[in-house]
Design an enzyme around this catalytic site. Structure first.
Site, mmCIF file in Angstrom:
data_model
loop_
_atom_site.group_PDB
_atom_site.id
_atom_site.type_symbol
_atom_site.label_atom_id
_atom_site.label_comp_id
_atom_site.label_asym_id
_atom_site.label_seq_id
_atom_site.Cartn_x
_atom_site.Cartn_y
_atom_site.Cartn_z
ATOM 1 N N ASP A 168 -7.186 -2.398 -6.227
ATOM 2 C CA ASP A 168 -8.424 -1.878 -5.619
ATOM 3 C C ASP A 168 -8.160 -0.403 -5.352
ATOM 4 O O ASP A 168 -7.751 -0.016 -4.264
ATOM 5 C CB ASP A 168 -8.723 -2.652 -4.334
ATOM 6 C CG ASP A 168 -10.020 -2.224 -3.678
ATOM 7 O OD1 ASP A 168 -10.785 -1.476 -4.320
ATOM 8 O OD2 ASP A 168 -10.266 -2.614 -2.528
ATOM 9 N N ASP A 190 0.853 -1.184 0.000
ATOM 10 C CA ASP A 190 0.000 0.000 0.000
ATOM 11 C C ASP A 190 0.889 1.235 0.000
ATOM 12 O O ASP A 190 1.974 1.222 0.606
ATOM 13 C CB ASP A 190 -0.931 0.020 1.216
ATOM 14 C CG ASP A 190 -2.099 0.977 1.019
ATOM 15 O OD1 ASP A 190 -3.168 0.512 0.564
ATOM 16 O OD2 ASP A 190 -1.936 2.184 1.288
ATOM 17 N N CYS A 243 -14.995 0.937 -5.407
ATOM 18 C CA CYS A 243 -16.282 0.948 -4.726
ATOM 19 C C CYS A 243 -17.034 2.188 -5.207
ATOM 20 O O CYS A 243 -17.454 3.030 -4.420
ATOM 21 C CB CYS A 243 -16.146 0.913 -3.205
ATOM 22 S SG CYS A 243 -15.093 2.196 -2.505
#
Length: 383
Positions: free
Chosen positions: A282, A244, A335
């Site tokens: 993502d 990340d 999302c």
């Protein structure tokens, strides 16, 4: 606390939120300053605050203003509970003449900012109104069954013993919807022993789109807390790595992986840690699909912020592509329900990169039960 006192407390919290403080921080600060409030009171105040933030535009119309008091008054009126504003004890004072009630219409009734109508309609089409109406409601609580620790039936039984009622949900093979006892999940045996994890059903469905098989070297490039990392581990015996841009987001991942019975390698520089068979991205996004859970994001998003996100997303996809060899697979997920972040990014990627093909893509909306999500699977062609 009486219902009226809870409404007054919600007004206090929302005043801090409207002044720029994140809702969770404002709620925590209020709880610390009001130790007399029990767990039921704190939960009730939290529910009011988030109900208001989800429906901020329509409640402003019903309450006759955009301040914290007017918003909670609008919340009470929508529920037929204007009598909470009676000024008795710690309850808010009765409505003033300037706080006239009106009925919201159009985009206000759907709690949609004007500028977002176009971007959302592009992604939702004829489902726009129904989806936006659904986004005004609280999101269900979903769990993911970890097949390394339990079968679906065993997980449901263990949850029941913990006082949690859960049933299978059709959106993903691993998904359970919590029908009662959601606040007991993380205190129960099923969670402590790694049988289940909190994860939205649509998020699980996106992971199920990935062509995972035993032995693959897989990188979760934007791992965050590691929810999708662990979901991938439940589908095949993988050599899993996680990265990340902000390593602090992965702080809990080692403990979560141990609880789940999974091994995950944390990598600082993916460019030197491969090769990879599949890279999942993502990416940071508008979060429009999860506004039921994070309603502040709906009102904080601006055209400039969206444009900046589109640039970040494209850069991450390009970075992931450079990590993959011929026949390597790139998973792309958001999302979001905004077309520019989803199908638009896939089209732009294919325009930028010759030799890649789209294997699958799917958009999920709250009308299917879970959050709004998008997933795409691309592959670098051989030769």
């Amino acid at each position: 606390m009486t219902p009226g006192a809870r409404a007054a407390a919600a007004i206090d919290v929302l005043e801090a939120v409207l002044a720029g403080r994140p809702a969770e921080v404002a709620l925590t600060n209020w709880g610390r300053a009001n130790r007399y409030a029990g767990s039921g009171d704190r939960a009730a105040v939290r529910d009011i605050v988030f109900d208001v933030l989800r429906c901020r535009r329509s409640l402003a119309v019903r309450g006759g203003g955009e301040g914290a008091r007017a918003l909670v008054l609008g919340w009470a009126r929508e529920r037929g509970q204007e009598a909470l504003f009676d000024g008795q004890g710690h309850a808010p004072a009765p409505p003033r003449a300037t706080e006239a009630r009106a009925e919201p219409a159009g985009l206000a009734a759907l709690d949609c900012p004007d500028w977002l109508e176009g971007p959302l309609r592009a992604g939702l089409g004829d489902g726009f109104a129904a989806v936006m109406a659904a986004m005004r409601q609280r999101a269900p609580v979903f769990l993911r069954v970890n097949p390394l620790r339990a079968t679906q039936g065993a997980a449901i039984a263990a949850l029941a013993a913990d006082g949690v009622e859960a049933v299978a949900h059709p959106l993903a093979a691993s998904a359970l919807e919590v029908r009662a006892g959601a606040r007991r999940v993380q205190q129960g045996r099923a969670y402590a022993e790694g049988m289940v994890e909190l994860q939205d059903a649509a998020s699980q469905a996106v992971v199920e789109m990935l062509p995972l098989r035993d032995g693959m070297a897989v990188l979760d490039l934007c791992a965050g807390g590691g929810g999708k990392t662990l979901a991938m581990a439940g589908r095949a015996r993988l050599r899993l790595s996680a990265h990340d841009a902000d390593p602090r987001r992965m702080a809990d991942l080692p403990a979560r992986a141990e609880r789940a019975g999974v091994q995950v390698r944390l990598v600082e520089r993916p460019e030197g840690a491969g090769p990879w068979d599949l890279v999942l991205t993502d990416v940071p996004c508008s979060g429009s699909g999860s506004w039921r859970r994070d309603p502040e994001g709906k009102w904080a998003l601006t055209p400039a912020k969206l444009e900046a996100l589109l640039e970040v997303q494209a850069g991450i996809m390009d970075r992931a592509a450079a990590l993959l060899p011929a026949d390597g697979v790139l998973g792309y997920a958001t999302c979001s329900m905004i077309e520019a972040e989803n199908q638009g990014q896939v089209r732009a990627f294919l325009d930028r990169h010759a030799g890649w093909e789209l294997l699958a893509q799917r958009a999920f909306t709250p009308l299917e039960g879970g959050d709004g999500f998008f997933g795409a699977v691309l592959r670098r062609k051989m030769g």
